[in-house]
Write an enzyme that holds these catalytic residues in place. Structure first.
Site, short mmCIF file in Angstrom:
data_model
loop_
_atom_site.label_atom_id
_atom_site.label_comp_id
_atom_site.label_asym_id
_atom_site.label_seq_id
_atom_site.Cartn_x
_atom_site.Cartn_y
_atom_site.Cartn_z
CD GLN A 100 -3.05 -1.01 2.35
OE1 GLN A 100 -2.69 -1.09 3.04
NE2 GLN A 100 -4.66 -1.28 2.06
CG ASP A 283 -6.05 5.03 8.26
OD1 ASP A 283 -5.81 6.23 7.94
OD2 ASP A 283 -4.86 4.02 8.48
CG HIS A 305 -4.77 4.92 12.40
ND1 HIS A 305 -5.27 3.26 12.69
CD2 HIS A 305 -3.48 4.12 12.51
CE1 HIS A 305 -4.01 2.80 13.76
NE2 HIS A 305 -2.96 3.62 13.20
#
Length: 336
Positions: A100, A283, A305
């Site tokens: 990611q 997120d 987050h």
């Protein structure tokens, strides 16, 4: 070019990963101080250092302070390169989080890329491989991304040893996505991957998850032979316009029943929330949404987050991301 200044005191590895992605895409260098400052072991760990080194390789970049335990890093990116790359974390650190980090940049590369990533694929501190494959990537496809992942070897924490292969085709930019209606529940599926443990442990975990949230499609998956041992419970819900997966991992001194109940309850809670996006995907969608220049989605009450990740994004990109209550326990997150 002036360095973007980032303070990592209150954030974790996600702040660093987002900064690396955006630095590669925008060409803006950054300095991050107090990296993971409030964690029990502050500074860069193996998985974070691998992200830094991988970002350097695919962007011809440089990094000052790239060493284990470092609490300060200066990163400068060059031109993003496609081609074939192999990165090994060396621990059970998450290959999925490494992926990611690199994926957003490789969508802006000059040529397609193939990645071979080695480390953990099923780690309680990160989304499991199946979440990336079944939840995260299908959402990005709707935004115009062309990317795929293949699991070659499962790697359970704490040993690791997992391998995934990833293919990324550059695109002409991501499209804004509005995801505020999930539609009807179309199916449930429950999987319990396990390796080198008595089969009754996975069976008890599966039974406990089914007692919490019944479904007809449930099975134990044997992931042998392979390194280490482990077990986890993956519960997926498909809707006409969304998909969610919850996970819970076996650990020492925690009963299989407790792990299974946790996975079932997490998914049951999500279904009851009547939103299309779960907390983990929330997120992970912030950066793609910002790169698309717009969009919005409804989710559950966001965790810590979210604001730290947004603070990094807004340092690099000329936009604002708003987080506001939408009533009945729902929250709307979108660009301003």
């Amino acid at each position: 070019m002036k360095l973007i200044q980032l303070d990592g005191t209150t954030g974790g590895g996600q702040m660093l990963r987002t900064a690396l992605s955006l630095a590669m895409i925008t060409g803006q260098p950054f300095r991050m101080t107090n990296i993971r400052g409030k964690r029990p072991k502050p500074g860069l760990m193996c998985q974070h250092l691998t992200c830094v080194k991988a970002a350097c390789e695919i962007s011809d970049g440089t990094a000052d302070g790239a060493e284990i335990g470092s609490t300060e890093l200066v990163f400068r990116a060059g031109r993003i390169r496609g081609g074939e790359h192999r990165f090994a974390i060396g621990t059970a650190g998450s290959t999925n989080l490494l992926y990611q980090t690199l994926l957003p940049a490789l969508l802006y590369a000059e040529a397609p890329a193939t990645l071979r990533l080695e480390g953990g694929t099923h780690n309680p501190m990160a989304p499991p491989f199946e979440f990336i494959d079944q939840v995260f990537l299908p959402t990005l496809w709707r935004m115009g991304a062309e990317a795929s992942v293949t699991l070659l070897e499962s790697g359970f924490a704490p040993v690791g040893g997992g391998v995934i292969e990833c293919a990324v085709t550059p695109c002409n930019g991501l499209r804004p996505l509005v995801l505020e209606v999930r539609g009807e529940l179309t199916s449930l599926s429950l999987r319990v991957p396990t390796r080198n443990l008595p089969i009754h442990i996975a069976g008890r975990m599966l039974d406990a998850a089914l007692a919490e949230l019944p479904c007809d499609d449930a099975t134990v998956e044997i992931r042998e032979p392979g390194p280490g041992r482990g077990v986890c419970c993956l519960y997926q819900a498909n809707f006409t316009n969304a998909v969610e997966m919850t996970s819970a991992f076996g650990e020492t001194n925690v009963t299989a029943e407790r792990v299974g109940r946790r996975a079932g309850k997490l998914l049951s809670d999500f279904i009851g929330a009547e939103v299309p996006v779960g907390r983990h995907l929330t997120d992970q969608l912030l950066l793609p949404m910002a790169l698309a220049g717009g969009g919005s989605f409804l989710t559950m009450a966001p965790d810590d987050h979210v604001p730290t990740n947004i603070s990094v994004i807004e340092k690099f990109l000329p936009l604002q991301i708003k987080v506001e209550e939408a009533g009945r326990g729902k929250w709307r997150i979108g660009t301003a």
